[in-house]
Design an enzyme around this catalytic site. Sequence first.
Site, PDB file in Angstrom:
ATOM      1  N   LYS A 175       0.881  -1.181   0.000  1.00  0.00           N
ATOM      2  CA  LYS A 175       0.000   0.000   0.000  1.00  0.00           C
ATOM      3  C   LYS A 175       0.909   1.219   0.000  1.00  0.00           C
ATOM      4  O   LYS A 175       1.430   1.631   1.020  1.00  0.00           O
ATOM      5  CB  LYS A 175      -0.873  -0.011   1.276  1.00  0.00           C
TER       6      LYS A 175
ATOM      7  N   GLU B   8      10.510   1.895  10.078  1.00  0.00           N
ATOM      8  CA  GLU B   8      11.454   2.997   9.854  1.00  0.00           C
ATOM      9  C   GLU B   8      10.646   4.278   9.975  1.00  0.00           C
ATOM     10  O   GLU B   8       9.759   4.545   9.154  1.00  0.00           O
ATOM     11  CB  GLU B   8      12.099   2.884   8.477  1.00  0.00           C
TER      12      GLU B   8
ATOM     13  N   CYS C 171      14.031  11.286   5.419  1.00  0.00           N
ATOM     14  CA  CYS C 171      14.061  11.057   6.863  1.00  0.00           C
ATOM     15  C   CYS C 171      15.451  11.253   7.441  1.00  0.00           C
ATOM     16  O   CYS C 171      15.606  11.518   8.618  1.00  0.00           O
ATOM     17  CB  CYS C 171      13.565   9.652   7.186  1.00  0.00           C
TER      18      CYS C 171
ATOM     19  N   GLU D 147      10.097  17.078  14.294  1.00  0.00           N
ATOM     20  CA  GLU D 147      10.468  16.828  12.900  1.00  0.00           C
ATOM     21  C   GLU D 147       9.672  17.776  12.004  1.00  0.00           C
ATOM     22  O   GLU D 147       8.441  17.820  12.073  1.00  0.00           O
ATOM     23  CB  GLU D 147      10.145  15.376  12.526  1.00  0.00           C
TER      24      GLU D 147
HETATM   25  P1  NAD Z   1       2.667   8.695   7.114  1.00  0.00           P
HETATM   26  O1  NAD Z   1       2.949   7.941   8.361  1.00  0.00           O
HETATM   27  O2  NAD Z   1       1.665   9.767   7.138  1.00  0.00           O
HETATM   28  O3  NAD Z   1       2.191   7.697   5.952  1.00  0.00           O
HETATM   29  C1  NAD Z   1       2.983   6.609   5.557  1.00  0.00           C
HETATM   30  C2  NAD Z   1       2.077   5.529   5.001  1.00  0.00           C
HETATM   31  O4  NAD Z   1       1.238   5.050   6.038  1.00  0.00           O
HETATM   32  C3  NAD Z   1       1.141   6.004   3.891  1.00  0.00           C
HETATM   33  O5  NAD Z   1       1.042   4.973   2.934  1.00  0.00           O
HETATM   34  C4  NAD Z   1      -0.170   6.204   4.616  1.00  0.00           C
HETATM   35  O6  NAD Z   1      -1.303   6.090   3.799  1.00  0.00           O
HETATM   36  C5  NAD Z   1      -0.126   5.086   5.636  1.00  0.00           C
HETATM   37  N1  NAD Z   1      -0.914   5.302   6.840  1.00  0.00           N
HETATM   38  C6  NAD Z   1      -1.233   6.476   7.441  1.00  0.00           C
HETATM   39  N2  NAD Z   1      -1.996   6.245   8.539  1.00  0.00           N
HETATM   40  C7  NAD Z   1      -2.146   4.908   8.642  1.00  0.00           C
HETATM   41  C8  NAD Z   1      -2.812   4.054   9.561  1.00  0.00           C
HETATM   42  N3  NAD Z   1      -3.463   4.532  10.616  1.00  0.00           N
HETATM   43  N4  NAD Z   1      -2.752   2.721   9.370  1.00  0.00           N
HETATM   44  C9  NAD Z   1      -2.070   2.213   8.322  1.00  0.00           C
HETATM   45  N5  NAD Z   1      -1.431   2.968   7.404  1.00  0.00           N
HETATM   46  C10 NAD Z   1      -1.458   4.297   7.566  1.00  0.00           C
HETATM   47  O7  NAD Z   1       4.080   9.241   6.605  1.00  0.00           O
HETATM   48  P2  NAD Z   1       4.379  10.149   5.347  1.00  0.00           P
HETATM   49  O8  NAD Z   1       3.862  11.516   5.623  1.00  0.00           O
HETATM   50  O9  NAD Z   1       3.938   9.443   4.116  1.00  0.00           O
HETATM   51  O10 NAD Z   1       5.975  10.158   5.337  1.00  0.00           O
HETATM   52  C11 NAD Z   1       6.731  11.075   6.060  1.00  0.00           C
HETATM   53  C12 NAD Z   1       7.201  10.480   7.360  1.00  0.00           C
HETATM   54  O11 NAD Z   1       7.893   9.270   7.093  1.00  0.00           O
HETATM   55  C13 NAD Z   1       8.187  11.333   8.102  1.00  0.00           C
HETATM   56  O12 NAD Z   1       7.922  11.274   9.481  1.00  0.00           O
HETATM   57  C14 NAD Z   1       9.526  10.669   7.810  1.00  0.00           C
HETATM   58  O13 NAD Z   1      10.539  10.913   8.746  1.00  0.00           O
HETATM   59  C15 NAD Z   1       9.142   9.247   7.780  1.00  0.00           C
HETATM   60  N6  NAD Z   1      10.106   8.457   7.019  1.00  0.00           N
HETATM   61  C16 NAD Z   1      10.991   7.671   7.693  1.00  0.00           C
HETATM   62  C17 NAD Z   1      11.941   6.931   6.993  1.00  0.00           C
HETATM   63  C18 NAD Z   1      12.979   6.071   7.686  1.00  0.00           C
HETATM   64  O14 NAD Z   1      13.657   5.317   6.990  1.00  0.00           O
HETATM   65  N7  NAD Z   1      13.131   6.142   8.990  1.00  0.00           N
HETATM   66  C19 NAD Z   1      11.973   6.998   5.605  1.00  0.00           C
HETATM   67  C20 NAD Z   1      11.045   7.822   4.964  1.00  0.00           C
HETATM   68  C21 NAD Z   1      10.108   8.542   5.673  1.00  0.00           C
HETATM   69  O1  6OD Z   2      18.592   4.296   2.033  1.00  0.00           O
HETATM   70  C1  6OD Z   2      17.719   3.573   2.524  1.00  0.00           C
HETATM   71  O2  6OD Z   2      17.792   2.330   2.477  1.00  0.00           O
HETATM   72  C2  6OD Z   2      16.569   4.160   3.205  1.00  0.00           C
HETATM   73  N1  6OD Z   2      15.712   3.305   3.797  1.00  0.00           N
HETATM   74  C3  6OD Z   2      16.407   5.492   3.193  1.00  0.00           C
HETATM   75  C4  6OD Z   2      15.367   6.168   3.864  1.00  0.00           C
HETATM   76  C5  6OD Z   2      15.200   7.485   3.651  1.00  0.00           C
HETATM   77  C6  6OD Z   2      14.141   8.222   4.258  1.00  0.00           C
HETATM   78  O3  6OD Z   2      13.531   9.109   3.796  1.00  0.00           O
END
Ligand code: NAD
Ligand code: 6OD
Length: 471
Positions: A173, A249, A283, A375
């Site tokens: 998804k 993550e 992230c 963040e």
């Molecule tokens: P989000 O949590 O809003 O959404 C991520 C996914 O989860 C989407 O597909 C969304 O539809 C789904 N989702 C939302 N609520 C849900 C629920 N209650 N149950 C199941 N699925 C649900 O995140 P975003 O805004 O898409 O992405 C940005 C965030 O992601 C930032 O906080 C960023 O730091 C984090 N991020 C972390 C990493 C990492 O590797 N640590 C990488 C990329 C992004």
């Molecule tokens: O480089 C990767 O494998 C990874 N998971 C990056 C995540 C980036 C976040 O936005």
Amino acid sequence: MRHYVGGGFDASGVPFPLVDPVTGRTVGEVPAASRELVDRAVGAAREALRGPWAGWSPAERSRALHRIADGIEGRFEEFVAAECADTGKPRALAATVDIPRAVANFRSYADLLAGRSERSWHTGTPDGRGALNYTVRKPLGVVAVVSPWNLPLLLLTWKVAPALAMGNTVVAKPSELTPSTACLLAEVIAGAELPADVFQLVHGQGADAAGQWLTEHPGVDAVAFTGESRTGSAIMRAAADRLAPVSFELGGKNAGLVFADADLERAVEGTLRSAFTHSGQVCLCTERVYVERPVFEEFAGALAAGAKDLAGYGPMISAAHRAKVLGHLDRAAADGEVLAGGGVPSFGDARDGGFWVEPTVLTGLPEDHPAVREEIFGPVVHLAPFDTEEEALALANAGPYGLAATVWTGDVSRAHRVAPALDVGIAWVNTWNLRDLRTPFGGVKASGIGREGGDHSLDFFSEPMNVCVKL
Ligand code: NAD
Ligand code: 6OD
């Protein structure tokens, strides 16, 4: 835009708009999966576990992953264009990072799988004949992969590839904001000669929609999720009832430490990259930089000048996300000092309807200010001075997150002393976001649960079983 369920494409569901972040215009529609379609996807993925896929050897699965990688490479330009259209990111970024990394995700897990072995032990027994213990790795079953909008294909394939490598079936998804490359991936997988149904794709929102229905589904055996920490908590609650394993993550508020002995030019260049790549919507981006006091003014001046000169950056992903970033900037401007940016750029063309924010450098805010603690996930970095190594570490380690940090120093002993003392999952020294896909990737505290990458992913997506044979 179509779902891919039961080996067929399906456009059913109430459509929601797809918006171009560059201009703010609606450019398409995406069907939102109904609960019934999510059920069907999970059911098909369960059924596929009992089909020919179960008999595929690691070598066959490895070759299948390479075929998927070939398929992405074969449609490289389409993938790049789709990723740019959904996210608004510069073409150079999609063409050198997002899409090549998606290919590399499949190839690296394919190669790792092909060369993987399990341990065995000879065990003594009282009759002297002994026993042989060996480990069998089994798939977890049906894996839900839920991914965010910032690196859509990269982060989706980062989990889909190792999940398939270990013989699981997947229901993916993607973010509702960036569904396009996931659709192309489904087409590639459909043509890669895997058994039908090992990969399913459903579109839709998260809460009270496809994301939630999928992650709380009793037919899902494990959830691999990348996104916000708060969403991670909600998904963990949904998975808790059936004790499904999770790999998360999550968010970050990553610190950079610049010591006076660093090569400042390199530190400035690296910090510009780490703060403003994809307009801070990665992230791993640095949002707080602590600079040793003797070089603070010089570093701050150079970073602000670099931020003002940045060209070719992209917009925020959505109006709502930009509103959140601008809310932080308003408060920060009132409580601190803006060294660069701080506003919305004006282009005099269609981009003025998009979700743009200038690359912004802040200073003078207290450590408990929301712009320093929370963040932001935008092109915003805050600078503060420090006097001692201990103080630098205490500042970097404060706060709820622990994803990544960057240390800039010319002193090799300091580098080895400071980096391991950081409360993060990933520390870079004199570089940023240099990735080897075999290394552990993930965060501590509110930044994640578990590690992905290399054997860490292959271990998560499989269940080790011991077989003991009396000889
Ligand atoms: P989000 O949590 O809003 O959404 C991520 C996914 O989860 C989407 O597909 C969304 O539809 C789904 N989702 C939302 N609520 C849900 C629920 N209650 N149950 C199941 N699925 C649900 O995140 P975003 O805004 O898409 O992405 C940005 C965030 O992601 C930032 O906080 C960023 O730091 C984090 N991020 C972390 C990493 C990492 O590797 N640590 C990488 C990329 C992004
Ligand atoms: O480089 C990767 O494998 C990874 N998971 C990056 C995540 C980036 C976040 O936005």
